[in-house]
Design an enzyme around this catalytic site. Sequence first.
Site, PDB file in Angstrom:
ATOM      1  N   HIS A 164      -5.516  -4.176  -1.544  1.00 13.34           N
ATOM      2  CA  HIS A 164      -5.294  -3.123  -2.542  1.00 13.34           C
ATOM      3  C   HIS A 164      -5.244  -3.692  -3.961  1.00 13.34           C
ATOM      4  O   HIS A 164      -4.625  -3.109  -4.846  1.00 13.34           O
ATOM      5  CB  HIS A 164      -4.011  -2.347  -2.232  1.00 13.34           C
ATOM      6  CG  HIS A 164      -4.118  -1.506  -0.998  1.00 13.34           C
ATOM      7  ND1 HIS A 164      -4.654  -0.230  -1.008  1.00 13.34           N
ATOM      8  CD2 HIS A 164      -3.801  -1.768   0.287  1.00 13.34           C
ATOM      9  CE1 HIS A 164      -4.640   0.261   0.221  1.00 13.34           C
ATOM     10  NE2 HIS A 164      -4.123  -0.649   1.032  1.00 13.34           N
TER      11      HIS A 164
ATOM     12  N   SER B  66       0.796  -1.224   0.000  1.00 17.42           N
ATOM     13  CA  SER B  66       0.000   0.000   0.000  1.00 17.42           C
ATOM     14  C   SER B  66       0.832   1.278   0.000  1.00 17.42           C
ATOM     15  O   SER B  66       0.343   2.323  -0.406  1.00 17.42           O
ATOM     16  CB  SER B  66      -0.937   0.004   1.207  1.00 17.42           C
ATOM     17  OG  SER B  66      -0.214  -0.167   2.402  1.00 17.42           O
TER      18      SER B  66
ATOM     19  N   LYS C 174     -12.362  -0.936   0.422  1.00 18.31           N
ATOM     20  CA  LYS C 174     -11.562  -0.143  -0.517  1.00 18.31           C
ATOM     21  C   LYS C 174     -12.211  -0.219  -1.909  1.00 18.31           C
ATOM     22  O   LYS C 174     -13.278   0.358  -2.102  1.00 18.31           O
ATOM     23  CB  LYS C 174     -10.115  -0.640  -0.504  1.00 18.31           C
ATOM     24  CG  LYS C 174      -9.480  -0.560   0.906  1.00 18.31           C
ATOM     25  CD  LYS C 174      -7.989  -0.783   0.886  1.00 18.31           C
ATOM     26  CE  LYS C 174      -7.436  -1.109   2.268  1.00 18.31           C
ATOM     27  NZ  LYS C 174      -7.543   0.004   3.222  1.00 18.31           N
TER      28      LYS C 174
HETATM   29  C1  LIG Z   1      -3.064  -4.242   3.201  1.00 17.38           C
HETATM   30  C2  LIG Z   1      -4.230  -3.977   4.094  1.00 17.38           C
HETATM   31  N1  LIG Z   1      -4.796  -4.977   4.782  1.00 17.38           N
HETATM   32  C3  LIG Z   1      -5.849  -4.778   5.600  1.00 17.38           C
HETATM   33  C4  LIG Z   1      -6.384  -3.507   5.799  1.00 17.38           C
HETATM   34  C5  LIG Z   1      -7.543  -3.336   6.741  1.00 17.38           C
HETATM   35  O1  LIG Z   1      -8.745  -3.303   6.060  1.00 17.38           O
HETATM   36  P1  LIG Z   1     -10.128  -3.020   6.830  1.00 17.38           P
HETATM   37  O2  LIG Z   1     -10.403  -1.572   6.677  1.00 17.38           O
HETATM   38  O3  LIG Z   1     -11.123  -3.899   6.172  1.00 17.38           O
HETATM   39  O4  LIG Z   1      -9.914  -3.426   8.263  1.00 17.38           O
HETATM   40  C6  LIG Z   1      -5.844  -2.431   5.110  1.00 17.38           C
HETATM   41  C7  LIG Z   1      -6.424  -1.070   5.296  1.00 17.38           C
HETATM   42  O5  LIG Z   1      -5.769  -0.123   5.564  1.00 17.38           O
HETATM   43  C8  LIG Z   1      -4.722  -2.659   4.254  1.00 17.38           C
HETATM   44  O6  LIG Z   1      -4.156  -1.631   3.593  1.00 17.38           O
END
Ligand SMILES: Cc1ncc(COP(=O)(O)O)c(C=O)c1O
Lengths: 415, 80
Positions: free
Chosen positions: A218, A190, A249
Amino acid sequence: MAYTDKTRGMYGDVLTGLKDAGLYKQERYIHSAQAADIEVEFPAGASLKKVINICANNYLGLSSHPEVVKAAHAGLDSHGYGMSSVRFICGTQDIHRTLEGMVTKFLGTEDTILFPSCMDANAGVFEAVLTKDDVMISDRLVHASIIDGIRLCSAMHDTFKHSDMEHLEEKLQLHNDKRLKCVITDGVFSMDGDTAKLDKMVELCEKYDALLFVDESHSSGFIGKTGRGTHEQYGVMGKIDIITTTFGKGLGGASGGCVSGRRELVEMCRQKARPYLFSNTIAPPVVAGVIKVLEILSASTDRRDKLEKNTAFWRQGLTEAGLIIKAGDTPIVPVMLFNAKLAQDVSRDLYEEGIYAIGFFFPVVPQGAARIRTQISAGHEIHHLEKALEAFRKVGKKYDILGKTKQEIIERYGM
Amino acid sequence: MDEMKEVVKAYVIKEYVEDDTELTYDTPLISGGIVDSFSMVSLKRFLENKYNISIPDDKATPEAFDSVNKICVLVNEYLK
Ligand SMILES: Cc1ncc(COP(=O)(O)O)c(C=O)c1O
């Protein structure tokens, strides 16, 4: 214990320390729905400003899509607002299982279990499937929620250098005596917008008999020819043992996450994963919205195709303007400024120009790697991107960083 | 002992140092942020394999692993 003045003072000092160190986070209030054009109140109390948003994870522009909103309304009417229960008591509706089936099909896996968020999926999955006889080998740049999940699991933990396949192989050899080895990575990272080398990772996992875990938060919905994710792009669909992803997202942007993968591993989560057992799952209107999102994305690749075109336009525009971006082809496009203060100043000036993008600096990214992270969406039109490019050119000129090398920028502004 | 120090130092550099940070036998590794505590396990496993020893988990503390010198002292305790 009473909340004494001394206790209050202690926390006050910590918070002041954060402010002094430039690490204090402040929210900006958005008065409109999430979209390319938004209305923002910042700082708190300021009058509303219309800006173009280029820092949302709204990759497919579905956060406020009329069909998704309509489906959520219908779900609210037919299935109610909430469940007032966790899944295994009386919190599972037909639509939860429908969505799990659709995700399984979309990702090309064997089964799926929903979680309240992907943070919860990552926090719960390792503890549910691994024991102290096993080892987890993770990329050094995986997301914070994965780190938390690893901490909660009794298996041994080791890391490999970011995307370094030779180093990963050494670690697989080093830990070859363990009952199970689980290799852990993000599909798209990310902060840098680069992709994991999943073809090579599958090969190594097959060679050393290891499980492969990929967080596709992502990537789901837009990476790969039909948007199934990084595993589609690298031609290894069906070969990832555990995928986690979010519905917060690209896939509608509301909330919720899941673990999708091998049937027995998903079943282990249903029996043992604590965020699944002890927290309510996704609310009915959101489930109905995500079902619509997957219908839209399964029927046509128009949105991911538009995102791909927008991304190419944006990457080319920034490069031609003389800015330094991280190479790649994902819609996460970091504009490198190296110095933390410069990143904050550029972000503030862009906002003045009507462009909403945020500076990232240590400790979120390494020291000396400060940047503005831009994220492109299928909800952007070319005129949005042209206006944003114009703002970047204007602000870039002001700070005299256009056409400059990393060395020149660091010499002038410091690390 | 000196040979062991060179071996351990070379391993730490190869494993953990990504830029050209100078490393001495006394550089604080864990408290100095060079080796994160997660990655200590591979260092422990490397030492155990290399010197054919077994270091109990409760002796493999961040303090005992905090420099090349300290690591070599620890390893020598189990070398018999
Ligand atoms: C790589 C990754 N995994 C998991 C998450 C967490 O997602 P959620 O908003 O569904 O908890 C994020 C969000 O920032 C993320 O960037």
